[in-house]
Design a protein around this motif. Structure first.
Motif, PDB file in Angstrom:
ATOM      1  N   GLY A  79       0.812  -1.215   0.000  1.00  0.00           N
ATOM      2  CA  GLY A  79       0.000   0.000   0.000  1.00  0.00           C
ATOM      3  C   GLY A  79       0.843   1.261   0.000  1.00  0.00           C
ATOM      4  O   GLY A  79       0.546   2.225  -0.717  1.00  0.00           O
ATOM      5  N   THR A  80       1.899   1.260   0.792  1.00  0.00           N
ATOM      6  CA  THR A  80       2.796   2.412   0.849  1.00  0.00           C
ATOM      7  C   THR A  80       3.446   2.652  -0.509  1.00  0.00           C
ATOM      8  O   THR A  80       3.530   3.792  -0.981  1.00  0.00           O
ATOM      9  CB  THR A  80       3.868   2.201   1.923  1.00  0.00           C
ATOM     10  OG1 THR A  80       3.219   1.990   3.184  1.00  0.00           O
ATOM     11  CG2 THR A  80       4.797   3.386   2.022  1.00  0.00           C
ATOM     12  N   THR A  81       3.898   1.574  -1.145  1.00  0.00           N
ATOM     13  CA  THR A  81       4.509   1.680  -2.470  1.00  0.00           C
ATOM     14  C   THR A  81       3.523   2.254  -3.475  1.00  0.00           C
ATOM     15  O   THR A  81       3.869   3.122  -4.285  1.00  0.00           O
ATOM     16  CB  THR A  81       5.022   0.311  -2.939  1.00  0.00           C
ATOM     17  OG1 THR A  81       5.947  -0.181  -1.968  1.00  0.00           O
ATOM     18  CG2 THR A  81       5.693   0.391  -4.290  1.00  0.00           C
ATOM     19  N   ALA A  82       2.288   1.780  -3.430  1.00  0.00           N
ATOM     20  CA  ALA A  82       1.267   2.271  -4.356  1.00  0.00           C
ATOM     21  C   ALA A  82       1.005   3.766  -4.145  1.00  0.00           C
ATOM     22  O   ALA A  82       0.915   4.533  -5.110  1.00  0.00           O
ATOM     23  CB  ALA A  82      -0.024   1.477  -4.196  1.00  0.00           C
ATOM     24  N   TYR A  83       0.882   4.188  -2.876  1.00  0.00           N
ATOM     25  CA  TYR A  83       0.630   5.602  -2.601  1.00  0.00           C
ATOM     26  C   TYR A  83       1.787   6.487  -3.050  1.00  0.00           C
ATOM     27  O   TYR A  83       1.578   7.564  -3.624  1.00  0.00           O
ATOM     28  CB  TYR A  83       0.351   5.832  -1.109  1.00  0.00           C
ATOM     29  CG  TYR A  83      -0.995   5.330  -0.660  1.00  0.00           C
ATOM     30  CD1 TYR A  83      -2.148   5.651  -1.365  1.00  0.00           C
ATOM     31  CD2 TYR A  83      -1.110   4.539   0.466  1.00  0.00           C
ATOM     32  CE1 TYR A  83      -3.379   5.194  -0.954  1.00  0.00           C
ATOM     33  CE2 TYR A  83      -2.346   4.072   0.890  1.00  0.00           C
ATOM     34  CZ  TYR A  83      -3.481   4.407   0.167  1.00  0.00           C
ATOM     35  OH  TYR A  83      -4.699   3.955   0.579  1.00  0.00           O
ATOM     36  N   VAL A  84       2.997   6.059  -2.803  1.00  0.00           N
ATOM     37  CA  VAL A  84       4.165   6.847  -3.216  1.00  0.00           C
ATOM     38  C   VAL A  84       4.233   6.930  -4.736  1.00  0.00           C
ATOM     39  O   VAL A  84       4.490   7.999  -5.303  1.00  0.00           O
ATOM     40  CB  VAL A  84       5.466   6.250  -2.623  1.00  0.00           C
ATOM     41  CG1 VAL A  84       6.691   6.888  -3.237  1.00  0.00           C
ATOM     42  CG2 VAL A  84       5.478   6.412  -1.113  1.00  0.00           C
ATOM     43  N   SER A  85       3.980   5.820  -5.408  1.00  0.00           N
ATOM     44  CA  SER A  85       4.001   5.818  -6.877  1.00  0.00           C
ATOM     45  C   SER A  85       2.915   6.726  -7.441  1.00  0.00           C
ATOM     46  O   SER A  85       3.155   7.461  -8.403  1.00  0.00           O
ATOM     47  CB  SER A  85       3.815   4.400  -7.401  1.00  0.00           C
ATOM     48  OG  SER A  85       4.906   3.598  -7.035  1.00  0.00           O
ATOM     49  N   MET A  86       1.721   6.673  -6.852  1.00  0.00           N
ATOM     50  CA  MET A  86       0.640   7.544  -7.328  1.00  0.00           C
ATOM     51  C   MET A  86       0.999   9.008  -7.153  1.00  0.00           C
ATOM     52  O   MET A  86       0.709   9.835  -8.012  1.00  0.00           O
ATOM     53  CB  MET A  86      -0.669   7.229  -6.600  1.00  0.00           C
ATOM     54  CG  MET A  86      -1.309   5.940  -7.053  1.00  0.00           C
ATOM     55  SD  MET A  86      -2.982   5.627  -6.440  1.00  0.00           S
ATOM     56  CE  MET A  86      -2.934   6.127  -4.755  1.00  0.00           C
ATOM     57  N   GLY A  87       1.658   9.333  -6.057  1.00  0.00           N
ATOM     58  CA  GLY A  87       2.073  10.716  -5.839  1.00  0.00           C
ATOM     59  C   GLY A  87       3.101  11.167  -6.858  1.00  0.00           C
ATOM     60  O   GLY A  87       3.014  12.279  -7.395  1.00  0.00           O
ATOM     61  N   ALA A  88       4.067  10.307  -7.159  1.00  0.00           N
ATOM     62  CA  ALA A  88       5.094  10.657  -8.144  1.00  0.00           C
ATOM     63  C   ALA A  88       4.491  10.814  -9.535  1.00  0.00           C
ATOM     64  O   ALA A  88       4.834  11.762 -10.269  1.00  0.00           O
ATOM     65  CB  ALA A  88       6.184   9.585  -8.164  1.00  0.00           C
ATOM     66  N   VAL A  89       3.577   9.916  -9.898  1.00  0.00           N
ATOM     67  CA  VAL A  89       2.934  10.000 -11.207  1.00  0.00           C
ATOM     68  C   VAL A  89       2.065  11.254 -11.285  1.00  0.00           C
ATOM     69  O   VAL A  89       2.070  11.963 -12.291  1.00  0.00           O
ATOM     70  CB  VAL A  89       2.099   8.729 -11.488  1.00  0.00           C
ATOM     71  CG1 VAL A  89       1.181   8.917 -12.673  1.00  0.00           C
ATOM     72  CG2 VAL A  89       3.022   7.539 -11.725  1.00  0.00           C
ATOM     73  N   SER A  90       1.332  11.542 -10.213  1.00  0.00           N
ATOM     74  CA  SER A  90       0.480  12.739 -10.196  1.00  0.00           C
ATOM     75  C   SER A  90       1.299  14.012 -10.392  1.00  0.00           C
ATOM     76  O   SER A  90       0.892  14.925 -11.106  1.00  0.00           O
ATOM     77  CB  SER A  90      -0.293  12.826  -8.881  1.00  0.00           C
ATOM     78  OG  SER A  90      -1.140  11.728  -8.733  1.00  0.00           O
ATOM     79  N   LYS A  91       2.461  14.061  -9.757  1.00  0.00           N
ATOM     80  CA  LYS A  91       3.321  15.238  -9.918  1.00  0.00           C
ATOM     81  C   LYS A  91       3.785  15.377 -11.365  1.00  0.00           C
ATOM     82  O   LYS A  91       3.773  16.475 -11.920  1.00  0.00           O
ATOM     83  CB  LYS A  91       4.528  15.145  -8.984  1.00  0.00           C
ATOM     84  CG  LYS A  91       5.448  16.360  -9.069  1.00  0.00           C
ATOM     85  CD  LYS A  91       6.651  16.194  -8.169  1.00  0.00           C
ATOM     86  CE  LYS A  91       7.581  17.367  -8.222  1.00  0.00           C
ATOM     87  NZ  LYS A  91       8.052  17.736  -9.543  1.00  0.00           N
ATOM     88  N   ARG A  92       4.189  14.265 -11.990  1.00  0.00           N
ATOM     89  CA  ARG A  92       4.631  14.311 -13.383  1.00  0.00           C
ATOM     90  C   ARG A  92       3.505  14.779 -14.308  1.00  0.00           C
ATOM     91  O   ARG A  92       3.730  15.569 -15.218  1.00  0.00           O
ATOM     92  CB  ARG A  92       5.117  12.945 -13.844  1.00  0.00           C
ATOM     93  CG  ARG A  92       6.465  12.598 -13.341  1.00  0.00           C
ATOM     94  CD  ARG A  92       6.834  11.254 -13.881  1.00  0.00           C
ATOM     95  NE  ARG A  92       8.256  11.173 -14.063  1.00  0.00           N
ATOM     96  CZ  ARG A  92       8.881  10.075 -14.378  1.00  0.00           C
ATOM     97  NH1 ARG A  92       8.204   8.963 -14.564  1.00  0.00           N
ATOM     98  NH2 ARG A  92      10.179  10.065 -14.528  1.00  0.00           N
ATOM     99  N   VAL A  93       2.305  14.259 -14.065  1.00  0.00           N
ATOM    100  CA  VAL A  93       1.163  14.647 -14.903  1.00  0.00           C
ATOM    101  C   VAL A  93       0.857  16.125 -14.697  1.00  0.00           C
ATOM    102  O   VAL A  93       0.638  16.873 -15.657  1.00  0.00           O
ATOM    103  CB  VAL A  93      -0.067  13.765 -14.588  1.00  0.00           C
ATOM    104  CG1 VAL A  93      -1.315  14.310 -15.254  1.00  0.00           C
ATOM    105  CG2 VAL A  93       0.189  12.325 -15.023  1.00  0.00           C
ATOM    106  N   ARG A  94       0.839  16.561 -13.446  1.00  0.00           N
ATOM    107  CA  ARG A  94       0.557  17.963 -13.139  1.00  0.00           C
ATOM    108  C   ARG A  94       1.566  18.897 -13.778  1.00  0.00           C
ATOM    109  O   ARG A  94       1.219  19.963 -14.294  1.00  0.00           O
ATOM    110  CB  ARG A  94       0.550  18.171 -11.626  1.00  0.00           C
ATOM    111  CG  ARG A  94       0.164  19.599 -11.229  1.00  0.00           C
ATOM    112  CD  ARG A  94       0.468  19.905  -9.810  1.00  0.00           C
ATOM    113  NE  ARG A  94       1.920  19.966  -9.659  1.00  0.00           N
ATOM    114  CZ  ARG A  94       2.572  19.812  -8.532  1.00  0.00           C
ATOM    115  NH1 ARG A  94       1.921  19.570  -7.430  1.00  0.00           N
ATOM    116  NH2 ARG A  94       3.886  19.888  -8.494  1.00  0.00           N
ATOM    117  N   ASP A  95       2.834  18.503 -13.780  1.00  0.00           N
ATOM    118  CA  ASP A  95       3.895  19.349 -14.326  1.00  0.00           C
ATOM    119  C   ASP A  95       4.014  19.237 -15.841  1.00  0.00           C
ATOM    120  O   ASP A  95       4.869  19.895 -16.446  1.00  0.00           O
ATOM    121  CB  ASP A  95       5.241  18.998 -13.681  1.00  0.00           C
ATOM    122  CG  ASP A  95       5.270  19.352 -12.201  1.00  0.00           C
ATOM    123  OD1 ASP A  95       4.399  20.120 -11.749  1.00  0.00           O
ATOM    124  OD2 ASP A  95       6.162  18.839 -11.495  1.00  0.00           O
TER     125      ASP A  95
END
Length: 142
Positions: A79-95
């Motif tokens: 779960g922790t890995t999934a949340y961290v990955s989602m955060g990193a992907v969200s930042k890339r998409v946002r930027d």
């Protein structure tokens, strides 16, 4: 930690009085060798059982501390890995650092993650129910 050292006797007595059969089954399942680490791992994978409840119950059972820590660590890792990955992907998409193909792959990955998480939860619940520890889903009678 505080519960298991200072208040274990008191809280265990309360749990035995209130949930005698359930608590006895949990203690027997969780305190038997490395099976305790496996049970804690499966409980951590299941989203139906809150962490605080697991902490209190495990503090009152005979699960060794090392088994509790190992089961908890391995159980929260996906779960922790999934949340961290989602955060990193969200930042890339946002930027705006992603192409259309990458967005498509991220979407497929997100759907796959949800499906795998649901299946892991079901497997964990079945395993926990099999040893008398899980939360059984009872259908409501009309």
């Amino acid at each position: 930690m505080l519960l298991s050292y200072l208040f274990r006797g008191f809280v265990t007595g309360v749990l035995k009085n209130r949930f005698n059969e359930k608590f006895t089954a949990i203690d027997a399942a969780i305190g038997s060798g490395w099976k305790g680490a496996k049970i804690v791992f499966l409980i951590r994978l299941s989203p139906l059982i809150p962490y605080s409840v697991t902490n209190y119950v495990c503090g009152c059972t005979s699960v060794p501390f090392l088994h509790f820590v190992l089961g908890t660590w391995l159980g929260v890792l996906p779960g922790t890995t999934a949340y961290v990955s989602m955060g990193a992907v969200s930042k890339r998409v946002r930027d705006g650092e992603t192409s259309q193909a990458q967005l498509g792959l991220y979407a497929v990955g997100a759907v796959a993650t949800v499906l795998v998480s649901r299946e892991l939860s079901r497997i964990a619940e079945r395993a926990l129910n099999g040893v008398g520890v899980g939360v059984k889903n009872e259908k409501k009678k009309d």
